[in-house]
Design an enzyme around this catalytic site. Structure first.
Site, PDB file in Angstrom:
ATOM      1  N   LYS A   5      23.297  77.997   3.257  1.00  0.00           N
ATOM      2  CA  LYS A   5      23.987  77.073   4.171  1.00  0.00           C
ATOM      3  C   LYS A   5      24.326  77.783   5.483  1.00  0.00           C
ATOM      4  O   LYS A   5      24.283  79.019   5.554  1.00  0.00           O
ATOM      5  CB  LYS A   5      25.269  76.555   3.516  1.00  0.00           C
ATOM      6  CG  LYS A   5      26.287  77.660   3.206  1.00  0.00           C
ATOM      7  CD  LYS A   5      27.494  77.132   2.438  1.00  0.00           C
ATOM      8  CE  LYS A   5      28.445  78.257   2.072  1.00  0.00           C
ATOM      9  NZ  LYS A   5      29.535  77.791   1.194  1.00  0.00           N
ATOM     10  N   ARG A 103      39.087  70.610  -3.331  1.00  0.00           N
ATOM     11  CA  ARG A 103      38.118  70.190  -2.331  1.00  0.00           C
ATOM     12  C   ARG A 103      37.279  69.089  -2.970  1.00  0.00           C
ATOM     13  O   ARG A 103      37.845  68.100  -3.410  1.00  0.00           O
ATOM     14  CB  ARG A 103      37.317  71.431  -1.878  1.00  0.00           C
ATOM     15  CG  ARG A 103      36.723  71.321  -0.510  1.00  0.00           C
ATOM     16  CD  ARG A 103      36.195  72.656  -0.005  1.00  0.00           C
ATOM     17  NE  ARG A 103      35.028  73.145  -0.742  1.00  0.00           N
ATOM     18  CZ  ARG A 103      34.373  74.267  -0.428  1.00  0.00           C
ATOM     19  NH1 ARG A 103      34.755  75.004   0.597  1.00  0.00           N
ATOM     20  NH2 ARG A 103      33.329  74.654  -1.117  1.00  0.00           N
ATOM     21  N   HIS A 132      33.671  74.947  -8.353  1.00  0.00           N
ATOM     22  CA  HIS A 132      33.731  76.013  -7.344  1.00  0.00           C
ATOM     23  C   HIS A 132      35.083  76.700  -7.438  1.00  0.00           C
ATOM     24  O   HIS A 132      36.118  76.040  -7.539  1.00  0.00           O
ATOM     25  CB  HIS A 132      33.522  75.412  -5.950  1.00  0.00           C
ATOM     26  CG  HIS A 132      33.381  76.434  -4.857  1.00  0.00           C
ATOM     27  ND1 HIS A 132      32.488  77.489  -4.928  1.00  0.00           N
ATOM     28  CD2 HIS A 132      34.008  76.566  -3.658  1.00  0.00           C
ATOM     29  CE1 HIS A 132      32.589  78.223  -3.819  1.00  0.00           C
ATOM     30  NE2 HIS A 132      33.503  77.689  -3.041  1.00  0.00           N
ATOM     31  N   ARG A 188      25.607  81.139  -7.838  1.00  0.00           N
ATOM     32  CA  ARG A 188      25.404  80.651  -6.458  1.00  0.00           C
ATOM     33  C   ARG A 188      25.886  81.683  -5.443  1.00  0.00           C
ATOM     34  O   ARG A 188      26.846  81.451  -4.712  1.00  0.00           O
ATOM     35  CB  ARG A 188      26.187  79.344  -6.224  1.00  0.00           C
ATOM     36  CG  ARG A 188      25.811  78.169  -7.094  1.00  0.00           C
ATOM     37  CD  ARG A 188      26.469  76.897  -6.567  1.00  0.00           C
ATOM     38  NE  ARG A 188      27.886  77.023  -6.371  1.00  0.00           N
ATOM     39  CZ  ARG A 188      28.821  76.723  -7.274  1.00  0.00           C
ATOM     40  NH1 ARG A 188      28.468  76.239  -8.451  1.00  0.00           N
ATOM     41  NH2 ARG A 188      30.094  76.879  -6.995  1.00  0.00           N
ATOM     42  N   TYR A 232      37.534  87.847  33.785  1.00  0.00           N
ATOM     43  CA  TYR A 232      38.471  86.779  34.106  1.00  0.00           C
ATOM     44  C   TYR A 232      39.920  87.222  33.926  1.00  0.00           C
ATOM     45  O   TYR A 232      40.251  87.925  32.976  1.00  0.00           O
ATOM     46  CB  TYR A 232      38.226  85.569  33.198  1.00  0.00           C
ATOM     47  CG  TYR A 232      36.910  84.880  33.464  1.00  0.00           C
ATOM     48  CD1 TYR A 232      36.629  84.304  34.704  1.00  0.00           C
ATOM     49  CD2 TYR A 232      35.933  84.814  32.475  1.00  0.00           C
ATOM     50  CE1 TYR A 232      35.419  83.673  34.943  1.00  0.00           C
ATOM     51  CE2 TYR A 232      34.716  84.178  32.700  1.00  0.00           C
ATOM     52  CZ  TYR A 232      34.466  83.612  33.944  1.00  0.00           C
ATOM     53  OH  TYR A 232      33.270  82.994  34.175  1.00  0.00           O
ATOM     54  N   CYS A 279      33.401  87.012  28.088  1.00  0.00           N
ATOM     55  CA  CYS A 279      32.997  85.788  28.786  1.00  0.00           C
ATOM     56  C   CYS A 279      32.096  84.957  27.874  1.00  0.00           C
ATOM     57  O   CYS A 279      31.704  85.399  26.798  1.00  0.00           O
ATOM     58  CB  CYS A 279      32.227  86.123  30.057  1.00  0.00           C
ATOM     59  SG  CYS A 279      33.065  87.280  31.151  1.00  0.00           S
ATOM     60  N   ASP A 281      28.980  84.254  28.304  1.00  0.00           N
ATOM     61  CA  ASP A 281      27.616  84.776  28.215  1.00  0.00           C
ATOM     62  C   ASP A 281      27.508  86.276  28.394  1.00  0.00           C
ATOM     63  O   ASP A 281      26.418  86.829  28.290  1.00  0.00           O
ATOM     64  CB  ASP A 281      26.753  84.123  29.310  1.00  0.00           C
ATOM     65  CG  ASP A 281      27.020  82.644  29.391  1.00  0.00           C
ATOM     66  OD1 ASP A 281      26.777  81.969  28.374  1.00  0.00           O
ATOM     67  OD2 ASP A 281      27.507  82.180  30.443  1.00  0.00           O
TER      68      ASP A 281
HETATM   69  C1  LIG Z   1      29.459  78.731   0.129  1.00  0.00           C
HETATM   70  C2  LIG Z   1      29.438  78.394  -1.288  1.00  0.00           C
HETATM   71  C3  LIG Z   1      28.988  79.334  -2.248  1.00  0.00           C
HETATM   72  C4  LIG Z   1      28.670  80.770  -1.891  1.00  0.00           C
HETATM   73  O1  LIG Z   1      29.871  81.483  -1.757  1.00  0.00           O
HETATM   74  P1  LIG Z   1      29.881  83.051  -1.457  1.00  0.00           P
HETATM   75  O2  LIG Z   1      31.303  83.416  -1.525  1.00  0.00           O
HETATM   76  O3  LIG Z   1      29.319  83.214  -0.077  1.00  0.00           O
HETATM   77  O4  LIG Z   1      29.020  83.705  -2.482  1.00  0.00           O
HETATM   78  C5  LIG Z   1      28.876  78.911  -3.551  1.00  0.00           C
HETATM   79  N1  LIG Z   1      29.201  77.652  -3.913  1.00  0.00           N
HETATM   80  C6  LIG Z   1      29.662  76.731  -3.036  1.00  0.00           C
HETATM   81  C7  LIG Z   1      30.017  75.373  -3.495  1.00  0.00           C
HETATM   82  C8  LIG Z   1      29.799  77.082  -1.703  1.00  0.00           C
HETATM   83  O5  LIG Z   1      30.266  76.173  -0.825  1.00  0.00           O
END
Ligand SMILES: *Cc1c(COP(=O)(O)O)cnc(C)c1O
Length: 341
Positions: A5, A103, A132, A188, A232, A279, A281
């Site tokens: 992601k 969540r 999660h 994951r 700046y 800045c 850029d």
């Molecule tokens: C981002 C995410 C992960 C990965 O998490 P890490 O801490 O980067 O390993 C796994 N599961 C879900 C649902 C996530 O949103």
């Protein structure tokens, strides 16, 4: 299931996915429909799971691109059934259980009620069940263990109803290291793939190496006298004759503005401090102590040069955030170059 992601945490989702697939990864996860569609359009053919929320009007595109949804709310099921009606075979979906992150997901009772009321039709295949963790990298284990108990209840409830779930997954990077009993059929990992972790110091971390180097170069050199100012609002006032190098990278490229008058970079293997406000850029650094610094010199913002190294975790510390945010912030204007390891 590799988490790619947010453009693979800034690294480039397409290239990272291709590389991971070449190394045997068989499934990737992104958050949004657009991220999934972009991977399909780039020719990624393995299963792609959409972790984030989906809306009924997105279901046509989801199905057209053979993307696997994570369902956190039963209201989406009807739209999915309609969109997959004419397809051969059952369409794979994953269900999400909310166990303490606060969540996305359904509470176990809600989930079981969906099953009991027959709202999961045979045209959808319950391929996966997930949750999660909120605190897999925290100092204590109690919340994660509690989440695992709740998740196990959901698994038992579903199996007691005769459902077999091929893919059960919970562990992000932290849990993958720390909670082997959370591995189930898939893990994951995200951040660890890119060479970082946020585990507490008491936990032995795996041998991780940062994947990405963020480099710029010196675009112009100038000398200012004591009393001269930089950038700046003149927040930097020279106390001595100062050699200043200008770098063509700024906050639009992901260089956090909190690095102003604070962050460090590497030039010729030595540290130079950012002076003045970052800045959009460009940014200026003090190279007074690096007398032969010259236009064209490589400047390392994240990575190794000589015997020194600056990591995304260092930048995160200087800016009050975590390596995740530092990496994701690297903007689309920064060209990504890939080399074979
Ligand atoms: C981002 C995410 C992960 C990965 O998490 P890490 O801490 O980067 O390993 C796994 N599961 C879900 C649902 C996530 O949103």
């Amino acid at each position: 299931m590799a988490v790619v992601k947010a453009n693979a945490y800034g690294h480039g989702a397409v290239e990272v996915s291709r590389s991971l697939i070449a190394q045997g990864v068989s499934r990737v996860a992104v958050v949004s429909l657009d991220e999934g569609m972009a991977l399909r359009t780039a020719g990624i053919t393995i299963p792609i799971v959409i972790l984030g929320p989906l809306f009924p009007e997105q279901i046509q595109d989801l199905v057209a691109h053979r993307l696997t949804p994570v369902i956190s709310d039963h209201s989406l099921l009807a739209a999915l059934v309609r969109a997959t009606d004419s397809l051969q075979g059952a369409y794979p979906i994953h269900l999400k259980v909310e166990t303490g992150m606060g969540r996305l997901g359904m509470a176990t009772d809600e989930l079981l009620a969906v099953i009991d009321s027959g709202r999961l039709p045979a045209s959808l295949q319950l391929e996966g069940l997930m949750t999660h963790f909120a605190d897999s990298d925290g100092p204590t284990t109690s919340q994660t263990e509690h989440q695992l108990v709740l998740f196990q209840k959901a698994i038992s409830g579903l199996t007691a109803r005769g459902l077999s779930i091929p893919l059960i997954h919970a562990a992000n990077s932290g849990a993958a290291v720390r909670y082997p009993h959370s591995h189930y059929s898939l893990i994951r990992p995200g951040i660890m793939l890119y060479g970082y972790h946020t585990l507490p110091e008491s936990i032995p971390a795996p041998d991780l190496r940062p994947v990405l180097t963020l480099r710029s170069c010196i675009a112009q050199m100038r000398t200012i006298q004591a009393g001269g100012t930089i950038s700046y609002n003149a927040t930097f006032v020279a106390k001595r004759t100062t050699r200043v190098a200008v770098l063509p990278i700024g906050y639009a490229d992901g260089l956090n503005r909190r690095l102003s008058n604070r962050g460090e970079v590497l030039v010729q293997g030595r540290r130079a401090t950012i002076i003045g406000l970052v800045c959009m850029d460009m940014v200026m650094i003090d190279v007074t102590e690096i007398p032969d610094a010259a236009v064209g010199d490589e400047v390392i913002l994240i990575g190794r040069q000589g015997t020194d190294q600056i990591s995304a975790a260092d930048l995160a510390e200087w800016t009050g955030t975590i390596a995740y945010e530092t990496l994701c912030a690297i903007g689309p204007r920064v060209p990504r170059r890939y080399r074979q390891a």
